[in-house]
Design a protein around this motif. Structure first.
Motif, PDB file in Angstrom:
ATOM      1  N   ASP A 234      55.780  43.556  35.933  1.00  0.00           N
ATOM      2  CA  ASP A 234      55.207  44.355  34.841  1.00  0.00           C
ATOM      3  C   ASP A 234      54.128  43.589  34.076  1.00  0.00           C
ATOM      4  O   ASP A 234      54.247  43.305  32.892  1.00  0.00           O
ATOM      5  N   PHE A 235      53.063  43.239  34.782  1.00  0.00           N
ATOM      6  CA  PHE A 235      51.933  42.536  34.172  1.00  0.00           C
ATOM      7  C   PHE A 235      51.317  43.389  33.074  1.00  0.00           C
ATOM      8  O   PHE A 235      51.256  44.614  33.181  1.00  0.00           O
ATOM      9  N   LEU A 236      50.857  42.735  32.007  1.00  0.00           N
ATOM     10  CA  LEU A 236      50.227  43.426  30.886  1.00  0.00           C
ATOM     11  C   LEU A 236      48.771  42.982  30.780  1.00  0.00           C
ATOM     12  O   LEU A 236      48.484  41.786  30.704  1.00  0.00           O
TER      13      LEU A 236
ATOM     14  N   ASP B 120      39.440  40.735  33.540  1.00  0.00           N
ATOM     15  CA  ASP B 120      39.098  41.745  34.540  1.00  0.00           C
ATOM     16  C   ASP B 120      39.346  41.206  35.951  1.00  0.00           C
ATOM     17  O   ASP B 120      39.832  41.921  36.813  1.00  0.00           O
ATOM     18  N   LYS B 121      39.042  39.927  36.172  1.00  0.00           N
ATOM     19  CA  LYS B 121      39.291  39.306  37.478  1.00  0.00           C
ATOM     20  C   LYS B 121      40.791  39.259  37.766  1.00  0.00           C
ATOM     21  O   LYS B 121      41.231  39.548  38.881  1.00  0.00           O
TER      22      LYS B 121
ATOM     23  N   GLU C 108      46.111  43.895  40.829  1.00  0.00           N
ATOM     24  CA  GLU C 108      46.156  45.350  40.936  1.00  0.00           C
ATOM     25  C   GLU C 108      47.051  45.748  42.111  1.00  0.00           C
ATOM     26  O   GLU C 108      46.918  45.239  43.215  1.00  0.00           O
ATOM     27  N   GLY C 109      47.989  46.609  41.857  1.00  0.00           N
ATOM     28  CA  GLY C 109      48.897  47.068  42.897  1.00  0.00           C
ATOM     29  C   GLY C 109      50.062  46.117  43.169  1.00  0.00           C
ATOM     30  O   GLY C 109      50.893  46.397  44.022  1.00  0.00           O
ATOM     31  N   VAL C 110      50.137  44.991  42.458  1.00  0.00           N
ATOM     32  CA  VAL C 110      51.227  44.029  42.652  1.00  0.00           C
ATOM     33  C   VAL C 110      52.411  44.468  41.790  1.00  0.00           C
ATOM     34  O   VAL C 110      52.290  44.594  40.575  1.00  0.00           O
ATOM     35  N   THR C 111      53.532  44.707  42.429  1.00  0.00           N
ATOM     36  CA  THR C 111      54.742  45.096  41.720  1.00  0.00           C
ATOM     37  C   THR C 111      55.478  43.871  41.206  1.00  0.00           C
ATOM     38  O   THR C 111      55.970  43.846  40.091  1.00  0.00           O
TER      39      THR C 111
END
Length: 110
Positions: free
Chosen positions: A38-40, A54-55, A61-64
């Motif tokens: 649950d990255f914020l 942003d990088k 992105e898409g990593v659970t």
């Protein structure tokens, strides 16, 4: 009502220091790894976009769930608010002295 915790996790990745924020950090069943879930990140629609955040957003992105080797973790803090996720060179992370280093990795011999 359960309280929602926010964790700041600082770890080494490819000679760079990553500072990310997540809702869940724990030791997993796979020995020697810390799991981050649950990255914020900040709002993507904001006018001012931090390039390093942003990088990181693009990279995760898409990593659970991310498994970070325990020996690469520098620090884990429980914080009250999410800060700005960023990537620093090891020199920047240590105040320009270049003293943050990984113990060993695929490109280093123990």
């Amino acid at each position: 009502m359960s309280e929602k915790h926010i964790y700041k996790v600082v770890f080494m990745n490819r000679e760079q220091v990553y500072e990310v924020y997540a809702r869940s950090v724990y030791q997993g069943d796979m020995y020697g790894f810390v799991i981050i879930e649950d990255f914020l990140f900040g709002e993507k629609s904001s006018i001012v976009v931090d390039p390093s955040e942003d990088k990181l957003r693009t990279e995760f992105e898409g990593v659970t769930r991310s498994f970070i080797p325990m020996h690469e973790v520098i620090r884990i803090d429980q914080v009250k608010r999410r800060g700005i996720a960023k990537i620093l060179s090891s020199g920047e992370a240590s105040g320009g002295k270049g003293k943050v280093a990984s113990l060993y990795g695929p490109d280093k011999k123990p």
